[in-house]
Design a protein around this motif. Structure first.
Motif, PDB file in Angstrom:
ATOM      1  N   ALA A  93       0.897  -1.414  -0.066  1.00 30.73           N
ATOM      2  CA  ALA A  93      -0.353  -0.059   0.437  1.00 30.73           C
ATOM      3  C   ALA A  93       0.829   0.858  -0.246  1.00 30.73           C
ATOM      4  O   ALA A  93       0.621   2.161  -0.879  1.00 30.73           O
ATOM      5  CB  ALA A  93      -0.805  -0.534   1.531  1.00 30.73           C
ATOM      6  N   PHE A  94       2.043   1.352   1.067  1.00 29.87           N
ATOM      7  CA  PHE A  94       2.511   2.344   0.952  1.00 29.87           C
ATOM      8  C   PHE A  94       4.277   2.574   0.058  1.00 29.87           C
ATOM      9  O   PHE A  94       4.744   3.316   0.019  1.00 29.87           O
ATOM     10  CB  PHE A  94       2.998   2.794   2.981  1.00 29.87           C
ATOM     11  CG  PHE A  94       2.125   2.878   3.213  1.00 29.87           C
ATOM     12  CD1 PHE A  94       1.162   4.535   2.989  1.00 29.87           C
ATOM     13  CD2 PHE A  94       1.075   2.332   4.317  1.00 29.87           C
ATOM     14  CE1 PHE A  94      -0.306   4.111   3.384  1.00 29.87           C
ATOM     15  CE2 PHE A  94      -0.013   2.622   4.719  1.00 29.87           C
ATOM     16  CZ  PHE A  94      -0.965   3.769   4.562  1.00 29.87           C
ATOM     17  N   GLY A  95       4.695   1.121  -0.346  1.00 27.61           N
ATOM     18  CA  GLY A  95       5.379   1.511  -1.700  1.00 27.61           C
ATOM     19  C   GLY A  95       6.802   1.114  -0.597  1.00 27.61           C
ATOM     20  O   GLY A  95       6.589   0.959   0.867  1.00 27.61           O
ATOM     21  N   TRP A  96       7.431   0.452  -0.872  1.00 27.33           N
ATOM     22  CA  TRP A  96       9.098  -0.102  -0.527  1.00 27.33           C
ATOM     23  C   TRP A  96      10.455   0.637  -0.848  1.00 27.33           C
ATOM     24  O   TRP A  96      10.647   1.218  -1.674  1.00 27.33           O
ATOM     25  CB  TRP A  96       8.886  -1.245  -0.740  1.00 27.33           C
ATOM     26  CG  TRP A  96      10.140  -2.785  -0.953  1.00 27.33           C
ATOM     27  CD1 TRP A  96      10.658  -3.116   0.689  1.00 27.33           C
ATOM     28  CD2 TRP A  96      11.683  -2.593  -1.587  1.00 27.33           C
ATOM     29  NE1 TRP A  96      11.678  -3.746   0.126  1.00 27.33           N
ATOM     30  CE2 TRP A  96      12.358  -3.329  -0.558  1.00 27.33           C
ATOM     31  CE3 TRP A  96      12.243  -2.093  -3.001  1.00 27.33           C
ATOM     32  CZ2 TRP A  96      13.844  -4.366  -1.324  1.00 27.33           C
ATOM     33  CZ3 TRP A  96      12.750  -3.010  -3.180  1.00 27.33           C
ATOM     34  CH2 TRP A  96      13.797  -3.591  -2.633  1.00 27.33           C
ATOM     35  N   THR A  97      11.123   0.375   0.075  1.00 31.20           N
ATOM     36  CA  THR A  97      12.316   0.857   0.297  1.00 31.20           C
ATOM     37  C   THR A  97      13.194   0.119   0.690  1.00 31.20           C
ATOM     38  O   THR A  97      13.470  -0.325   1.280  1.00 31.20           O
ATOM     39  CB  THR A  97      12.700   2.466   0.465  1.00 31.20           C
ATOM     40  OG1 THR A  97      13.661   3.569   0.379  1.00 31.20           O
ATOM     41  CG2 THR A  97      12.827   2.434   2.215  1.00 31.20           C
ATOM     42  N   GLN A  98      14.808   0.331   0.432  1.00 27.88           N
ATOM     43  CA  GLN A  98      15.719   0.232   0.996  1.00 27.88           C
ATOM     44  C   GLN A  98      16.835   0.886   1.471  1.00 27.88           C
ATOM     45  O   GLN A  98      16.775   2.117   1.459  1.00 27.88           O
ATOM     46  CB  GLN A  98      15.969  -0.337  -0.353  1.00 27.88           C
ATOM     47  CG  GLN A  98      15.942  -2.223  -1.314  1.00 27.88           C
ATOM     48  CD  GLN A  98      16.849  -2.794  -2.083  1.00 27.88           C
ATOM     49  OE1 GLN A  98      17.768  -1.457  -2.965  1.00 27.88           O
ATOM     50  NE2 GLN A  98      17.050  -3.393  -1.817  1.00 27.88           N
ATOM     51  N   GLY A  99      17.468   0.008   2.699  1.00 22.07           N
ATOM     52  CA  GLY A  99      18.619   1.167   3.389  1.00 22.07           C
ATOM     53  C   GLY A  99      17.961   2.247   4.253  1.00 22.07           C
ATOM     54  O   GLY A  99      18.726   2.727   4.880  1.00 22.07           O
ATOM     55  N   ARG A 100      17.452   1.948   4.649  1.00 21.09           N
ATOM     56  CA  ARG A 100      16.661   2.810   6.034  1.00 21.09           C
ATOM     57  C   ARG A 100      15.272   2.255   6.257  1.00 21.09           C
ATOM     58  O   ARG A 100      14.197   1.268   5.289  1.00 21.09           O
ATOM     59  CB  ARG A 100      15.768   4.658   4.999  1.00 21.09           C
ATOM     60  CG  ARG A 100      15.068   4.516   4.259  1.00 21.09           C
ATOM     61  CD  ARG A 100      15.215   5.846   3.580  1.00 21.09           C
ATOM     62  NE  ARG A 100      15.922   5.787   2.760  1.00 21.09           N
ATOM     63  CZ  ARG A 100      15.680   6.866   1.372  1.00 21.09           C
ATOM     64  NH1 ARG A 100      14.892   7.828   1.342  1.00 21.09           N
ATOM     65  NH2 ARG A 100      17.519   6.911   0.454  1.00 21.09           N
ATOM     66  N   LEU A 101      14.573   2.923   7.351  1.00 22.80           N
ATOM     67  CA  LEU A 101      13.357   2.492   7.367  1.00 22.80           C
ATOM     68  C   LEU A 101      12.026   3.122   6.894  1.00 22.80           C
ATOM     69  O   LEU A 101      11.138   2.148   6.281  1.00 22.80           O
ATOM     70  CB  LEU A 101      13.174   2.433   9.158  1.00 22.80           C
ATOM     71  CG  LEU A 101      13.890   1.927  10.240  1.00 22.80           C
ATOM     72  CD1 LEU A 101      13.920   2.240  11.661  1.00 22.80           C
ATOM     73  CD2 LEU A 101      13.456   0.580  10.153  1.00 22.80           C
ATOM     74  N   TRP A 102      12.447   3.790   6.702  1.00 19.38           N
ATOM     75  CA  TRP A 102      10.611   4.818   5.464  1.00 19.38           C
ATOM     76  C   TRP A 102      11.597   5.924   5.116  1.00 19.38           C
ATOM     77  O   TRP A 102      12.898   6.432   5.711  1.00 19.38           O
ATOM     78  CB  TRP A 102      10.353   5.357   6.346  1.00 19.38           C
ATOM     79  CG  TRP A 102       9.793   6.010   7.385  1.00 19.38           C
ATOM     80  CD1 TRP A 102      10.708   7.401   8.076  1.00 19.38           C
ATOM     81  CD2 TRP A 102      10.138   5.215   9.029  1.00 19.38           C
ATOM     82  NE1 TRP A 102      10.351   7.281   8.973  1.00 19.38           N
ATOM     83  CE2 TRP A 102      10.780   6.992   9.638  1.00 19.38           C
ATOM     84  CE3 TRP A 102       9.898   4.252   9.876  1.00 19.38           C
ATOM     85  CZ2 TRP A 102      10.800   6.896  11.281  1.00 19.38           C
ATOM     86  CZ3 TRP A 102      10.147   4.248  10.702  1.00 19.38           C
ATOM     87  CH2 TRP A 102      10.981   4.911  11.583  1.00 19.38           C
ATOM     88  N   ASP A 103      11.348   6.695   4.303  1.00 23.67           N
ATOM     89  CA  ASP A 103      11.444   7.657   3.761  1.00 23.67           C
ATOM     90  C   ASP A 103      10.238   8.413   3.341  1.00 23.67           C
ATOM     91  O   ASP A 103       9.217   8.504   4.519  1.00 23.67           O
ATOM     92  CB  ASP A 103      11.979   7.591   2.209  1.00 23.67           C
ATOM     93  CG  ASP A 103      10.891   6.998   0.787  1.00 23.67           C
ATOM     94  OD1 ASP A 103       9.735   7.183   1.234  1.00 23.67           O
ATOM     95  OD2 ASP A 103      11.603   6.468  -0.280  1.00 23.67           O
ATOM     96  N   THR A 104      10.666  10.203   2.951  1.00 23.47           N
ATOM     97  CA  THR A 104       9.145  11.173   3.409  1.00 23.47           C
ATOM     98  C   THR A 104       8.726  10.412   2.426  1.00 23.47           C
ATOM     99  O   THR A 104       7.857  11.290   2.930  1.00 23.47           O
ATOM    100  CB  THR A 104       9.675  12.345   2.737  1.00 23.47           C
ATOM    101  OG1 THR A 104      10.967  12.084   1.232  1.00 23.47           O
ATOM    102  CG2 THR A 104      11.403  12.166   3.359  1.00 23.47           C
ATOM    103  N   THR A 105       8.376   9.728   1.848  1.00 17.36           N
ATOM    104  CA  THR A 105       7.459   9.843   0.933  1.00 17.36           C
ATOM    105  C   THR A 105       6.502   8.739   1.168  1.00 17.36           C
ATOM    106  O   THR A 105       4.965   8.315   0.573  1.00 17.36           O
ATOM    107  CB  THR A 105       7.425   9.789  -0.825  1.00 17.36           C
ATOM    108  OG1 THR A 105       8.501   7.905  -0.657  1.00 17.36           O
ATOM    109  CG2 THR A 105       8.599  10.514  -1.453  1.00 17.36           C
TER     110      THR A 105
END
Length: 179
Positions: A93-105
């Motif tokens: 639902a919110f998207g996936w990222t690498q290298g951090r817990l969450w990003d600004t989006t």
């Protein structure tokens, strides 16, 4: 022209090019903010409507005693398998990222999604710990030598689909174990 003569001519056919009403409606819709233009929920080609990431799970609400004592609501009891499913749905639902817990989006990594599910009141820290054990069991069973699920998430060759597949297998494993 009389009513009988109009009926003999045939039905009135409105086309988008020749109808002032259609042009007026389109002009009005163009003035609305983008979020209100959607009149019905999006339906994917497979026939499923978009649902909230926590659909079919109980919402946690503080009781009167919780509000009087200024404490958070009790967490909704979920199984380890449910926690892993919710984690995958949250990332979808919110998207996936690498290298951090969450990003600004709002995109999250595997650990960030687990923390968000816990913060929304689903399960306990013990549920999260048991879920991470199941993920590690699947990583080792599939021959992926990573020190933690977070290292797998952040590995250069890992894709979002890989993380969802890992969570799905870990959820199935937890379900088969009854936890």
């Amino acid at each position: 022209m009389t009513t009988a003569a109009a009926l003999l001519r045939g039905p009135l056919v409105l086309t988008p090019e020749g109808s002032a009403l259609v042009a007026e409606i389109e002009a009005y819709l163009a003035t609305l903010p983008a979020a209100t233009r959607q009149t019905a929920p999006y339906v994917c080609p497979l026939g499923s409507t978009v649902q909230a990431w926590n659909a079919a799970f109980p919402l946690t609400r503080p009781t009167l005693l919780d509000r009087l004592t200024h404490r958070p609501a009790r967490p909704a009891p979920v199984t380890v398998a449910d926690h892993l499913r919710l984690t995958s749905r949250y990332m979808a639902a919110f998207g996936w990222t690498q290298g951090r817990l969450w990003d600004t989006t709002g995109r999250v990594c595997l650990l960030g999604a687990q923390a968000a599910v816990l913060a929304h009141g689903y399960g306990t820290p013990g549920t999260v710990t048991r879920a991470r054990v199941q993920v590690m069991e699947v990583l080792h069973a599939t021959g992926r030598a990573h020190a933690s699920p977070d290292r797998f998430n952040d590995a250069p060759g890992t894709r979002q689909a890989d993380v969802h597949h890992l969570l799905d297998r870990a959820s199935a494993r937890a379900l088969s174990l009854g936890i």
